[in-house]
Scaffold this motif. Structure first.
Motif, PDB file in Angstrom:
ATOM      1  N   VAL A 149      -0.193 -96.570 -93.151  1.00 50.74           N
ATOM      2  CA  VAL A 149      -1.637 -96.652 -93.639  1.00 50.74           C
ATOM      3  C   VAL A 149      -2.043 -95.252 -94.358  1.00 50.74           C
ATOM      4  N   ILE A 150      -2.066 -95.268 -95.785  1.00 50.40           N
ATOM      5  CA  ILE A 150      -2.362 -94.122 -96.325  1.00 50.40           C
ATOM      6  C   ILE A 150      -4.020 -94.111 -96.610  1.00 50.40           C
ATOM      7  N   TYR A 151      -4.832 -93.051 -96.227  1.00 47.38           N
ATOM      8  CA  TYR A 151      -6.125 -93.133 -96.228  1.00 47.38           C
ATOM      9  C   TYR A 151      -6.518 -91.685 -96.529  1.00 47.38           C
ATOM     10  N   THR A 152      -8.209 -91.710 -96.849  1.00 47.92           N
ATOM     11  CA  THR A 152      -8.657 -90.339 -96.833  1.00 47.92           C
ATOM     12  C   THR A 152      -9.575 -90.225 -95.774  1.00 47.92           C
ATOM     13  N   PRO A 153     -10.004 -88.726 -95.659  1.00 45.28           N
ATOM     14  CA  PRO A 153     -11.014 -88.672 -94.566  1.00 45.28           C
ATOM     15  C   PRO A 153     -12.366 -89.477 -94.727  1.00 45.28           C
TER      16      PRO A 153
ATOM     17  N   HIS B  34       6.570-100.230 -86.394  1.00 48.51           N
ATOM     18  CA  HIS B  34       6.054 -99.147 -86.027  1.00 48.51           C
ATOM     19  C   HIS B  34       4.971 -98.616 -86.875  1.00 48.51           C
ATOM     20  N   VAL B  35       3.722 -98.222 -86.435  1.00 43.71           N
ATOM     21  CA  VAL B  35       2.706 -97.664 -87.302  1.00 43.71           C
ATOM     22  C   VAL B  35       2.534 -96.416 -87.174  1.00 43.71           C
ATOM     23  N   PHE B  36       2.369 -95.788 -88.696  1.00 46.81           N
ATOM     24  CA  PHE B  36       1.996 -94.463 -88.962  1.00 46.81           C
ATOM     25  C   PHE B  36       0.980 -94.252 -89.963  1.00 46.81           C
ATOM     26  N   SER B  37       0.686 -93.300 -90.083  1.00 54.60           N
ATOM     27  CA  SER B  37      -0.527 -92.786 -91.160  1.00 54.60           C
ATOM     28  C   SER B  37      -0.207 -91.474 -91.822  1.00 54.60           C
ATOM     29  N   LEU B  38      -1.018 -91.558 -92.812  1.00 55.83           N
ATOM     30  CA  LEU B  38      -1.007 -90.468 -94.060  1.00 55.83           C
ATOM     31  C   LEU B  38      -2.312 -90.240 -94.483  1.00 55.83           C
ATOM     32  N   CYS B  39      -2.820 -89.016 -94.251  1.00 56.80           N
ATOM     33  CA  CYS B  39      -4.381 -88.527 -94.709  1.00 56.80           C
ATOM     34  C   CYS B  39      -4.217 -87.839 -95.924  1.00 56.80           C
ATOM     35  N   LEU B  40      -4.904 -88.432 -97.106  1.00 59.60           N
ATOM     36  CA  LEU B  40      -4.669 -87.553 -98.432  1.00 59.60           C
ATOM     37  C   LEU B  40      -6.336 -87.374 -98.476  1.00 59.60           C
ATOM     38  N   PRO B  41      -6.283 -86.153 -99.004  1.00 55.26           N
ATOM     39  CA  PRO B  41      -7.801 -85.424 -99.370  1.00 55.26           C
ATOM     40  C   PRO B  41      -8.730 -86.502-100.161  1.00 55.26           C
TER      41      PRO B  41
ATOM     42  N   PRO C 231     -12.823 -98.955 -99.449  1.00 53.65           N
ATOM     43  CA  PRO C 231     -13.400 -98.733 -97.997  1.00 53.65           C
ATOM     44  C   PRO C 231     -12.439 -99.503 -96.853  1.00 53.65           C
ATOM     45  N   TRP C 232     -12.489 -99.018 -95.717  1.00 53.98           N
ATOM     46  CA  TRP C 232     -11.505 -99.262 -94.653  1.00 53.98           C
ATOM     47  C   TRP C 232     -11.629-100.910 -94.304  1.00 53.98           C
ATOM     48  N   GLN C 233     -13.336-101.173 -94.296  1.00 52.67           N
ATOM     49  CA  GLN C 233     -13.259-102.627 -93.858  1.00 52.67           C
ATOM     50  C   GLN C 233     -12.943-103.395 -94.905  1.00 52.67           C
TER      51      GLN C 233
ATOM     52  N   HIS D 255     -11.471 -94.933 -85.177  1.00 54.83           N
ATOM     53  CA  HIS D 255     -11.720 -94.666 -83.673  1.00 54.83           C
ATOM     54  C   HIS D 255     -10.476 -93.755 -83.364  1.00 54.83           C
ATOM     55  N   ARG D 256      -9.602 -93.237 -84.493  1.00 54.80           N
ATOM     56  CA  ARG D 256      -8.548 -92.333 -84.327  1.00 54.80           C
ATOM     57  C   ARG D 256      -9.262 -90.898 -84.668  1.00 54.80           C
ATOM     58  N   PRO D 257      -8.501 -89.739 -83.856  1.00 60.19           N
ATOM     59  CA  PRO D 257      -8.989 -88.553 -84.396  1.00 60.19           C
ATOM     60  C   PRO D 257      -8.327 -88.247 -85.877  1.00 60.19           C
ATOM     61  N   GLN D 258      -9.411 -87.634 -86.588  1.00 56.48           N
ATOM     62  CA  GLN D 258      -8.924 -87.460 -88.195  1.00 56.48           C
ATOM     63  C   GLN D 258      -7.884 -86.479 -88.339  1.00 56.48           C
ATOM     64  N   GLN D 259      -7.002 -87.192 -89.175  1.00 58.93           N
ATOM     65  CA  GLN D 259      -5.563 -86.308 -89.250  1.00 58.93           C
ATOM     66  C   GLN D 259      -6.127 -85.417 -90.421  1.00 58.93           C
ATOM     67  N   PRO D 260      -5.667 -83.990 -90.278  1.00 60.93           N
ATOM     68  CA  PRO D 260      -5.960 -83.229 -91.298  1.00 60.93           C
ATOM     69  C   PRO D 260      -5.171 -83.464 -92.424  1.00 60.93           C
TER      70      PRO D 260
END
Length: 150
Positions: free
Chosen positions: A12-16, A95-102, A121-123, A143-148
């Motif tokens: 899942v690729i997402y932003t803050p 297996h679930v992973f994520s990537l946070c982009l600015p 938007p996430w919903q 609900h997850r800690p924000q990835q820097p």
């Protein structure tokens, strides 16, 4: 062509701000998803996640920015994709992973795999995904800690 392994990753690729990148499958218009892909050979699952992000989006990011969630989903492989697997294989481990982009970025799609992209938007992103496991992962984002971000 060798059969695909019934073990894969979902990234899942997402932003803050919890905007989520979705990509539309080329062979199945209307099937929106996050980055996914099967493990190749004996590669580590984190390497599978990194490789799939590069192949499907063109993003060249450090491996350590893709974080494992410690969540594994088992699901039945859809009939239309079973021919890619060895005879008798009906289920996959994901297996679930994520990537946070600015911020949202335009990605370079692999045209044989995907035909379009959007940031939602996430919903809305969760509602647009065809896969229940992809929907569930996106719904967990707040609900997850924000990835820097990088």
């Amino acid at each position: 062509m060798p059969y695909k392994q019934p073990e894969s990753v979902l990234v899942v690729i997402y932003t803050p701000q919890l905007e989520v990148l979705l990509i539309e499958r080329a062979a199945h218009p209307g099937y929106w998803q996050s980055v996914t892909g099967s493990r190749e050979g004996t590669e580590a699952l984190s390497d599978t996640a990194w490789r799939e992000v590069r192949e499907e989006t063109g993003l060249d990011i450090p491996r350590e920015q893709i974080l494992p969630w410690g969540i594994t989903n088992r699901f039945e492989i859809l009939e239309q994709w079973r021919h890619r697997y060895a005879p008798g294989v009906t289920h996959n481990l994901e297996h679930v992973f994520s990537l946070c982009l600015p911020h949202p970025v335009e990605v370079r799609l692999a045209p044989d795999e995907h035909r379009d992209q959007c940031w939602q938007p996430w919903q809305e992103a969760a509602a647009q995904c065809f896969s229940w496991s992809n929907q569930d992962a996106i719904l967990m984002l707040p609900h997850r800690p924000q990835q820097p971000s990088p």
